[in-house]
Motif scaffolding. Structure first.
Motif, PDB file in Angstrom:
ATOM      1  N   GLU A 160    -120.039 -40.260 -25.805  1.00 27.43           N
ATOM      2  CA  GLU A 160    -119.775 -40.256 -27.244  1.00 27.43           C
ATOM      3  C   GLU A 160    -118.999 -39.004 -27.653  1.00 27.43           C
ATOM      4  O   GLU A 160    -118.074 -39.083 -28.473  1.00 27.43           O
ATOM      5  CB  GLU A 160    -121.100 -40.346 -28.006  1.00 27.43           C
ATOM      6  CG  GLU A 160    -121.757 -41.725 -27.893  1.00 27.43           C
ATOM      7  CD  GLU A 160    -123.230 -41.712 -28.238  1.00 27.43           C
ATOM      8  OE1 GLU A 160    -123.761 -40.621 -28.546  1.00 27.43           O
ATOM      9  OE2 GLU A 160    -123.852 -42.788 -28.196  1.00 27.43           O
ATOM     10  N   ARG A 161    -119.351 -37.855 -27.074  1.00 26.89           N
ATOM     11  CA  ARG A 161    -118.600 -36.630 -27.376  1.00 26.89           C
ATOM     12  C   ARG A 161    -117.173 -36.734 -26.857  1.00 26.89           C
ATOM     13  O   ARG A 161    -116.230 -36.277 -27.502  1.00 26.89           O
ATOM     14  CB  ARG A 161    -119.304 -35.416 -26.767  1.00 26.89           C
ATOM     15  CG  ARG A 161    -120.580 -35.019 -27.473  1.00 26.89           C
ATOM     16  CD  ARG A 161    -121.012 -33.608 -27.104  1.00 26.89           C
ATOM     17  NE  ARG A 161    -121.258 -33.453 -25.691  1.00 26.89           N
ATOM     18  CZ  ARG A 161    -122.416 -33.716 -25.107  1.00 26.89           C
ATOM     19  NH1 ARG A 161    -123.437 -34.173 -25.819  1.00 26.89           N
ATOM     20  NH2 ARG A 161    -122.579 -33.542 -23.810  1.00 26.89           N
ATOM     21  N   GLU A 216    -110.500 -38.761 -29.967  1.00 32.07           N
ATOM     22  CA  GLU A 216    -110.067 -39.185 -31.297  1.00 32.07           C
ATOM     23  C   GLU A 216    -109.447 -38.015 -32.052  1.00 32.07           C
ATOM     24  O   GLU A 216    -108.416 -38.146 -32.705  1.00 32.07           O
ATOM     25  CB  GLU A 216    -111.258 -39.734 -32.090  1.00 32.07           C
ATOM     26  CG  GLU A 216    -111.617 -41.156 -31.755  1.00 32.07           C
ATOM     27  CD  GLU A 216    -110.691 -42.163 -32.403  1.00 32.07           C
ATOM     28  OE1 GLU A 216    -109.811 -41.775 -33.186  1.00 32.07           O
ATOM     29  OE2 GLU A 216    -110.851 -43.361 -32.130  1.00 32.07           O
ATOM     30  N   ALA A 217    -110.096 -36.850 -31.965  1.00 30.70           N
ATOM     31  CA  ALA A 217    -109.586 -35.682 -32.685  1.00 30.70           C
ATOM     32  C   ALA A 217    -108.235 -35.242 -32.135  1.00 30.70           C
ATOM     33  O   ALA A 217    -107.342 -34.835 -32.888  1.00 30.70           O
ATOM     34  CB  ALA A 217    -110.597 -34.538 -32.594  1.00 30.70           C
ATOM     35  N   ALA A 218    -108.075 -35.317 -30.819  1.00 25.87           N
ATOM     36  CA  ALA A 218    -106.849 -34.815 -30.201  1.00 25.87           C
ATOM     37  C   ALA A 218    -105.700 -35.815 -30.267  1.00 25.87           C
ATOM     38  O   ALA A 218    -104.558 -35.447 -30.548  1.00 25.87           O
ATOM     39  CB  ALA A 218    -107.128 -34.435 -28.744  1.00 25.87           C
ATOM     40  N   ARG A 276    -103.382 -44.573 -32.546  1.00 28.25           N
ATOM     41  CA  ARG A 276    -103.661 -45.602 -33.536  1.00 28.25           C
ATOM     42  C   ARG A 276    -102.389 -46.020 -34.272  1.00 28.25           C
ATOM     43  O   ARG A 276    -102.207 -47.197 -34.595  1.00 28.25           O
ATOM     44  CB  ARG A 276    -104.722 -45.125 -34.529  1.00 28.25           C
ATOM     45  CG  ARG A 276    -106.124 -45.091 -33.925  1.00 28.25           C
ATOM     46  CD  ARG A 276    -107.181 -44.607 -34.896  1.00 28.25           C
ATOM     47  NE  ARG A 276    -108.470 -44.531 -34.237  1.00 28.25           N
ATOM     48  CZ  ARG A 276    -109.283 -45.561 -34.046  1.00 28.25           C
ATOM     49  NH1 ARG A 276    -108.932 -46.763 -34.492  1.00 28.25           N
ATOM     50  NH2 ARG A 276    -110.436 -45.410 -33.427  1.00 28.25           N
ATOM     51  N   GLN A 277    -101.526 -45.056 -34.552  1.00 29.45           N
ATOM     52  CA  GLN A 277    -100.256 -45.382 -35.194  1.00 29.45           C
ATOM     53  C   GLN A 277     -99.421 -46.305 -34.318  1.00 29.45           C
ATOM     54  O   GLN A 277     -98.770 -47.226 -34.804  1.00 29.45           O
ATOM     55  CB  GLN A 277     -99.465 -44.109 -35.493  1.00 29.45           C
ATOM     56  CG  GLN A 277     -99.990 -43.323 -36.674  1.00 29.45           C
ATOM     57  CD  GLN A 277     -99.312 -41.978 -36.818  1.00 29.45           C
ATOM     58  OE1 GLN A 277     -98.560 -41.559 -35.935  1.00 29.45           O
ATOM     59  NE2 GLN A 277     -99.572 -41.304 -37.909  1.00 29.45           N
ATOM     60  N   ARG A 278     -99.449 -46.046 -33.033  1.00 30.28           N
ATOM     61  CA  ARG A 278     -98.569 -46.794 -32.133  1.00 30.28           C
ATOM     62  C   ARG A 278     -99.155 -48.144 -31.736  1.00 30.28           C
ATOM     63  O   ARG A 278     -98.430 -49.135 -31.627  1.00 30.28           O
ATOM     64  CB  ARG A 278     -98.300 -45.966 -30.880  1.00 30.28           C
ATOM     65  CG  ARG A 278     -97.302 -46.615 -29.936  1.00 30.28           C
ATOM     66  CD  ARG A 278     -96.530 -45.612 -29.175  1.00 30.28           C
ATOM     67  NE  ARG A 278     -95.467 -46.220 -28.409  1.00 30.28           N
ATOM     68  CZ  ARG A 278     -94.396 -45.596 -27.980  1.00 30.28           C
ATOM     69  NH1 ARG A 278     -94.225 -44.335 -28.290  1.00 30.28           N
ATOM     70  NH2 ARG A 278     -93.477 -46.198 -27.266  1.00 30.28           N
ATOM     71  N   TYR A 279    -100.484 -48.206 -31.520  1.00 28.93           N
ATOM     72  CA  TYR A 279    -101.080 -49.426 -30.976  1.00 28.93           C
ATOM     73  C   TYR A 279    -102.090 -50.099 -31.907  1.00 28.93           C
ATOM     74  O   TYR A 279    -102.542 -51.195 -31.623  1.00 28.93           O
ATOM     75  CB  TYR A 279    -101.746 -49.126 -29.629  1.00 28.93           C
ATOM     76  CG  TYR A 279    -100.748 -48.631 -28.620  1.00 28.93           C
ATOM     77  CD1 TYR A 279     -99.778 -49.476 -28.105  1.00 28.93           C
ATOM     78  CD2 TYR A 279    -100.734 -47.302 -28.217  1.00 28.93           C
ATOM     79  CE1 TYR A 279     -98.834 -49.019 -27.203  1.00 28.93           C
ATOM     80  CE2 TYR A 279     -99.792 -46.835 -27.306  1.00 28.93           C
ATOM     81  CZ  TYR A 279     -98.849 -47.705 -26.810  1.00 28.93           C
ATOM     82  OH  TYR A 279     -97.910 -47.249 -25.928  1.00 28.93           O
ATOM     83  N   GLY A 280    -102.434 -49.440 -32.996  1.00 28.76           N
ATOM     84  CA  GLY A 280    -103.346 -50.045 -33.952  1.00 28.76           C
ATOM     85  C   GLY A 280    -104.804 -49.725 -33.672  1.00 28.76           C
ATOM     86  O   GLY A 280    -105.183 -49.340 -32.559  1.00 28.76           O
TER      87      GLY A 280
END
Length: 252
Positions: free
Chosen positions: A125-126, A132-134, A140-144
């Motif tokens: 989970e960490r 996600e932070a990095a 997400r912009q590229r693949y959704g």
């Protein structure tokens, strides 16, 4: 006022490589290109880039941003509402991850011992939260969201044995990449084909819907984003570029 690509990169906090990519995909064209090949940007391009950065912060994919900016009939308000919902969903996921980290901290402070199964779950989970932070915004912009959420779920669902095999695969990939670059091999070689296949195996462990186009797109990110490049080039410069070229040649 006119800015060179380097000056606009400094102003915006983006890399020149990213601005060139935006030009290639038609998201942000320069006002003019000099005979020398240098790109120059005027006030209209600066304003457009401001809108691009705003939409990026909201999590919109680049293709959707271009649609927003180029289509006068596009329903911007509806898009913003939809992405507000997506951000709220993401916030809920992050809150669950924060709870996991706080649970681990609490155990450490109370000197309590977590069982091995819970320790491993908290570790994964960490790891997801750190990724996600990095890299979350870019991927997400590229693949959704669906693709990234699926990859996160794949990682969280791994057993300890599966995770160890996955990390060993990553280590093997980086070692063989470094050897190939040191030896001056070509991405078009048999070694390049093998590294492309190895990289696909590593990606497919967390992405059941991986295809050749996505494989190539992910490898392209390795040379577009300095953070990805630094990961592969940390011991031997040129590994990220070799892998991108090998995937471009051999991905099926």
């Amino acid at each position: 006022m006119e800015y060179s690509i380097r000056e606009l990169a400094q102003l915006s906090g983006l890399s020149t490589r990213t601005l060139r990519w935006y030009d290639e995909i038609g998201l942000l064209k320069p006002a003019r290109v000099a005979e020398s090949g240098y790109r120059y940007y005027g006030p209209a391009q600066v304003d457009r880039l401001q809108h691009i950065l705003t939409y990026r912060a909201l999590g919109l994919q680049l293709a959707r941003i271009r649609e927003c900016l180029d289509d006068p009939s596009f329903d911007r308000l509806a898009a913003l509402r939809q992405h507000r919902k997506e951000l709220q969903d993401r916030k809920a996921r992050l809150e669950l991850l924060i709870q996991s980290v706080e649970e681990t901290i609490g155990c450490e402070e109370r000197k309590e011992t977590m069982n091995d199964e819970r320790k491993f779950a908290a570790f994964k989970e960490r790891l997801v939260a750190e990724n996600e932070a990095a890299y979350g915004q870019e991927t997400r912009q590229r693949y959704g969201d669906a693709a990234v959420d699926g990859a996160n779920a794949g990682l969280l669902g791994m057993t300890r044995e599966q995770y160890e095999a996955w990390t060993a695969l990553d280590a093997e990939l980086r070692r063989r990449l470094e050897d190939a670059v040191r030896e001056g091999l070509s991405p078009d070689s048999e070694t390049g084909r093998e590294l492309c296949a190895l990289h696909r195996r590593w990606l497919a462990a967390t992405d059941r819907h991986l295809n050749a186009a996505k494989h190539k797109g992910i490898a392209e990110l390795y040379v577009m984003d300095e953070r990805f490049t630094a990961y592969y080039d940390r011991a031997v410069p040129g590994c990220a570029g070799f892998l991108r070229d090998a995937v471009a040649r051999w991905a099926q």
